[in-house]
Design a protein around this motif. Structure first.
Motif, PDB file in Angstrom:
ATOM      1  N   ALA A 143     -45.255 -17.050 -32.237  1.00 48.87           N
ATOM      2  CA  ALA A 143     -44.955 -17.753 -30.989  1.00 48.87           C
ATOM      3  C   ALA A 143     -43.459 -17.998 -30.821  1.00 48.87           C
ATOM      4  CB  ALA A 143     -45.701 -19.075 -30.938  1.00 48.87           C
ATOM      5  N   LYS A 144     -42.742 -18.197 -31.932  1.00 51.44           N
ATOM      6  CA  LYS A 144     -41.293 -18.428 -31.865  1.00 51.44           C
ATOM      7  C   LYS A 144     -40.597 -17.606 -32.953  1.00 51.44           C
ATOM      8  CE  LYS A 144     -41.830 -22.906 -29.839  1.00 51.44           C
ATOM      9  NZ  LYS A 144     -41.612 -24.320 -29.868  1.00 51.44           N
ATOM     10  N   VAL A 145     -39.460 -17.006 -32.593  1.00 48.76           N
ATOM     11  CA  VAL A 145     -38.674 -16.230 -33.548  1.00 48.76           C
ATOM     12  C   VAL A 145     -37.227 -16.714 -33.546  1.00 48.76           C
ATOM     13  CG1 VAL A 145     -40.095 -14.146 -33.454  1.00 48.76           C
ATOM     14  CG2 VAL A 145     -38.221 -14.402 -31.852  1.00 48.76           C
ATOM     15  N   GLU A 146     -36.570 -16.541 -34.682  1.00 48.85           N
ATOM     16  CA  GLU A 146     -35.162 -16.925 -34.827  1.00 48.85           C
ATOM     17  C   GLU A 146     -34.295 -15.681 -34.678  1.00 48.85           C
ATOM     18  OE1 GLU A 146     -32.149 -18.096 -38.424  1.00 48.85           O
ATOM     19  OE2 GLU A 146     -34.193 -18.867 -38.538  1.00 48.85           O
ATOM     20  N   LEU A 147     -33.312 -15.731 -33.773  1.00 51.58           N
ATOM     21  CA  LEU A 147     -32.416 -14.601 -33.543  1.00 51.58           C
ATOM     22  C   LEU A 147     -30.977 -15.091 -33.411  1.00 51.58           C
ATOM     23  CD1 LEU A 147     -34.589 -12.698 -30.913  1.00 51.58           C
ATOM     24  CD2 LEU A 147     -34.225 -12.027 -33.271  1.00 51.58           C
ATOM     25  N   GLU A 148     -30.040 -14.199 -33.719  1.00 47.35           N
ATOM     26  CA  GLU A 148     -28.624 -14.523 -33.608  1.00 47.35           C
ATOM     27  C   GLU A 148     -28.079 -14.034 -32.270  1.00 47.35           C
ATOM     28  OE1 GLU A 148     -24.335 -13.528 -35.752  1.00 47.35           O
ATOM     29  OE2 GLU A 148     -26.202 -12.927 -36.733  1.00 47.35           O
ATOM     30  N   VAL A 149     -27.198 -14.839 -31.662  1.00 44.93           N
ATOM     31  CA  VAL A 149     -26.539 -14.459 -30.416  1.00 44.93           C
ATOM     32  C   VAL A 149     -25.341 -13.596 -30.808  1.00 44.93           C
ATOM     33  CG1 VAL A 149     -25.313 -15.294 -28.387  1.00 44.93           C
ATOM     34  CG2 VAL A 149     -27.279 -16.557 -29.252  1.00 44.93           C
ATOM     35  N   ARG A 164     -40.565 -15.708 -23.252  1.00 45.12           N
ATOM     36  CA  ARG A 164     -39.283 -14.999 -23.367  1.00 45.12           C
ATOM     37  C   ARG A 164     -38.133 -15.905 -22.915  1.00 45.12           C
ATOM     38  NH1 ARG A 164     -39.035  -9.778 -24.391  1.00 45.12           N
ATOM     39  NH2 ARG A 164     -37.095  -9.577 -23.251  1.00 45.12           N
ATOM     40  N   GLU A 165     -38.181 -17.157 -23.333  1.00 50.74           N
ATOM     41  CA  GLU A 165     -37.153 -18.129 -22.962  1.00 50.74           C
ATOM     42  C   GLU A 165     -36.562 -18.764 -24.204  1.00 50.74           C
ATOM     43  OE1 GLU A 165     -39.175 -20.900 -20.450  1.00 50.74           O
ATOM     44  OE2 GLU A 165     -39.023 -19.614 -18.689  1.00 50.74           O
ATOM     45  N   TYR A 166     -35.321 -19.260 -24.038  1.00 52.53           N
ATOM     46  CA  TYR A 166     -34.644 -20.037 -25.068  1.00 52.53           C
ATOM     47  C   TYR A 166     -35.456 -21.293 -25.361  1.00 52.53           C
ATOM     48  CZ  TYR A 166     -31.289 -23.503 -26.812  1.00 52.53           C
ATOM     49  OH  TYR A 166     -30.665 -24.475 -27.528  1.00 52.53           O
ATOM     50  N   ASP A 167     -35.632 -21.623 -26.655  1.00 49.84           N
ATOM     51  CA  ASP A 167     -36.383 -22.817 -27.036  1.00 49.84           C
ATOM     52  C   ASP A 167     -35.467 -23.883 -27.598  1.00 49.84           C
ATOM     53  OD1 ASP A 167     -39.153 -24.005 -27.497  1.00 49.84           O
ATOM     54  OD2 ASP A 167     -38.271 -24.151 -29.495  1.00 49.84           O
ATOM     55  N   SER A 168     -34.669 -23.512 -28.606  1.00 48.15           N
ATOM     56  CA  SER A 168     -33.746 -24.470 -29.216  1.00 48.15           C
ATOM     57  C   SER A 168     -32.740 -23.699 -30.068  1.00 48.15           C
ATOM     58  CB  SER A 168     -34.502 -25.491 -30.083  1.00 48.15           C
ATOM     59  OG  SER A 168     -35.185 -24.819 -31.127  1.00 48.15           O
ATOM     60  N   ARG A 169     -31.740 -24.408 -30.541  1.00 48.58           N
ATOM     61  CA  ARG A 169     -30.781 -23.744 -31.441  1.00 48.58           C
ATOM     62  C   ARG A 169     -30.954 -24.300 -32.835  1.00 48.58           C
ATOM     63  NH1 ARG A 169     -24.702 -25.775 -29.920  1.00 48.58           N
ATOM     64  NH2 ARG A 169     -25.214 -27.985 -29.852  1.00 48.58           N
ATOM     65  N   ILE A 170     -30.548 -23.505 -33.819  1.00 51.28           N
ATOM     66  CA  ILE A 170     -30.639 -23.879 -35.216  1.00 51.28           C
ATOM     67  C   ILE A 170     -29.274 -24.369 -35.649  1.00 51.28           C
ATOM     68  CG2 ILE A 170     -31.119 -23.060 -37.547  1.00 51.28           C
ATOM     69  CD1 ILE A 170     -32.969 -20.989 -36.232  1.00 51.28           C
ATOM     70  N   LYS A 171     -29.234 -25.551 -36.216  1.00 55.28           N
ATOM     71  CA  LYS A 171     -27.943 -26.131 -36.625  1.00 55.28           C
ATOM     72  C   LYS A 171     -27.674 -25.887 -38.087  1.00 55.28           C
ATOM     73  CE  LYS A 171     -28.063 -29.536 -33.048  1.00 55.28           C
ATOM     74  NZ  LYS A 171     -27.951 -30.895 -32.629  1.00 55.28           N
ATOM     75  N   ILE A 196     -30.554 -18.993 -32.556  1.00 55.88           N
ATOM     76  CA  ILE A 196     -31.412 -19.727 -31.631  1.00 55.88           C
ATOM     77  C   ILE A 196     -32.867 -19.383 -31.884  1.00 55.88           C
ATOM     78  CG2 ILE A 196     -29.634 -19.874 -29.839  1.00 55.88           C
ATOM     79  CD1 ILE A 196     -31.149 -17.624 -28.333  1.00 55.88           C
ATOM     80  N   ILE A 197     -33.754 -20.230 -31.384  1.00 57.26           N
ATOM     81  CA  ILE A 197     -35.188 -19.960 -31.452  1.00 57.26           C
ATOM     82  C   ILE A 197     -35.641 -19.551 -30.062  1.00 57.26           C
ATOM     83  CG2 ILE A 197     -37.461 -20.984 -31.831  1.00 57.26           C
ATOM     84  CD1 ILE A 197     -36.183 -22.723 -33.985  1.00 57.26           C
ATOM     85  N   VAL A 198     -36.370 -18.426 -29.988  1.00 57.37           N
ATOM     86  CA  VAL A 198     -36.838 -17.880 -28.725  1.00 57.37           C
ATOM     87  C   VAL A 198     -38.365 -17.955 -28.689  1.00 57.37           C
ATOM     88  CG1 VAL A 198     -36.932 -15.815 -27.272  1.00 57.37           C
ATOM     89  CG2 VAL A 198     -34.877 -16.312 -28.605  1.00 57.37           C
ATOM     90  N   ALA A 228     -31.877  -7.603 -26.980  1.00 55.73           N
ATOM     91  CA  ALA A 228     -32.506  -8.282 -25.850  1.00 55.73           C
ATOM     92  C   ALA A 228     -31.498  -9.171 -25.146  1.00 55.73           C
ATOM     93  CB  ALA A 228     -33.691  -9.119 -26.323  1.00 55.73           C
ATOM     94  N   ILE A 229     -31.622  -9.276 -23.831  1.00 56.72           N
ATOM     95  CA  ILE A 229     -30.757 -10.153 -23.041  1.00 56.72           C
ATOM     96  C   ILE A 229     -31.598 -11.311 -22.549  1.00 56.72           C
ATOM     97  CG2 ILE A 229     -29.337 -10.335 -20.977  1.00 56.72           C
ATOM     98  CD1 ILE A 229     -28.603  -7.392 -21.405  1.00 56.72           C
ATOM     99  N   LEU A 230     -31.086 -12.522 -22.759  1.00 54.37           N
ATOM    100  CA  LEU A 230     -31.832 -13.734 -22.481  1.00 54.37           C
ATOM    101  C   LEU A 230     -30.919 -14.756 -21.821  1.00 54.37           C
ATOM    102  CD1 LEU A 230     -34.766 -14.404 -23.515  1.00 54.37           C
ATOM    103  CD2 LEU A 230     -33.674 -15.680 -25.322  1.00 54.37           C
ATOM    104  N   MET A 231     -31.481 -15.644 -21.035  1.00 52.89           N
ATOM    105  CA  MET A 231     -30.713 -16.730 -20.437  1.00 52.89           C
ATOM    106  C   MET A 231     -30.734 -17.920 -21.404  1.00 52.89           C
ATOM    107  SD  MET A 231     -29.656 -15.331 -17.738  1.00 52.89           S
ATOM    108  CE  MET A 231     -28.946 -16.610 -16.743  1.00 52.89           C
ATOM    109  N   VAL A 232     -29.531 -18.449 -21.703  1.00 53.36           N
ATOM    110  CA  VAL A 232     -29.401 -19.575 -22.626  1.00 53.36           C
ATOM    111  C   VAL A 232     -28.538 -20.661 -21.978  1.00 53.36           C
ATOM    112  CG1 VAL A 232     -29.657 -18.121 -24.678  1.00 53.36           C
ATOM    113  CG2 VAL A 232     -27.378 -18.579 -23.778  1.00 53.36           C
ATOM    114  N   PRO A 233     -28.599 -21.896 -22.485  1.00 51.79           N
ATOM    115  CA  PRO A 233     -27.735 -22.954 -21.960  1.00 51.79           C
ATOM    116  C   PRO A 233     -26.254 -22.645 -22.212  1.00 51.79           C
ATOM    117  CG  PRO A 233     -29.528 -23.886 -23.242  1.00 51.79           C
ATOM    118  CD  PRO A 233     -29.570 -22.406 -23.456  1.00 51.79           C
TER     119      PRO A 233
END
Length: 189
Positions: A129-135, A182-189, A175-177, A161-166
């Motif tokens: 349901a959610k994957v971690e990817l680097e911008v 297919r939307e931004y969920d959160s970022r990993i700190k 970030i977590i997608v 992949a191209i995605l809309m992010v804050p």
């Protein structure tokens, strides 16, 4: 062979030569005429929802569907995806049409595949349901653009992949997608 009396949500069966699962069903006993069962069926090959009415007691053919854990290895030059079963280490190849959200999948990604067990035929390949990817690329935010909290910009991820992010997301961040939307969920700190 089973009958309509065996219907339950999630039951897998063969309908017109296609594997389907029951999403919803309702037994109806009208005042006049024979009883029947109204159903909504999901085609497992393409995900479409079909509506069908069965006469009560009609015979149906059940199928055995299994979910199996696989790991994505690599994509060939001809566009086929190579996977390895996580328990038996058996390798299989799939076309891009069977892989859901293929552009969000990176090497080493764990996926779940659905098979018709009797035929050893793969129906779907689903990411978690959610994957971690680097911008890998995004434009820097311009001061003053952040007045609205819902402001978004384009970002290219490590998989292409191209995605809309804050606006506050920077190049190199993880970030977590959400793979379903297919939307931004959160970022990993």
């Amino acid at each position: 062979m089973a009958t309509t009396a065996d219907f339950k949500n999630g039951l897998f069966m063969n309908f017109n030569g296609k594997p389907v699962s029951i999403v919803w069903f309702q037994h109806v006993k009208p005042g006049k005429g024979p009883a029947f069962v109204k159903t909504k069926l999901r085609n497992l090959e393409n995900g479409r929802i079909l509506e069908n009415t069965f006469t009560a007691g009609a015979k149906i053919e059940l199928i055995n569907v299994e979910r199996r854990p696989y790991q994505f290895l690599y994509k060939d030059a001809d566009g086929t995806f190579n996977f390895m079963h996580e328990e038996t280490y058996e390798q299989i190849q799939l076309g891009e049409d069977l892989v859901e959200n293929a552009d969000l999948m990176k090497e080493g990604q764990h996926v779940e595949m659905m098979f018709v067990a009797d035929e050893e035929r793969c129906l779907t390949c689903e990411l978690p349901a959610k994957v971690e990817l680097e911008v890998t690329y995004t434009e820097p935010a311009v001061k003053g653009d952040t007045a609205s909290t819902s402001a978004l910009k384009e970002a290219t991820l490590e998989t292409g992949a191209i995605l809309m992010v804050p606006l506050f997301i920077q190049q190199g961040e993880h970030i977590i997608v959400n793979t379903e939307t297919r939307e931004y969920d959160s970022r990993i700190k």
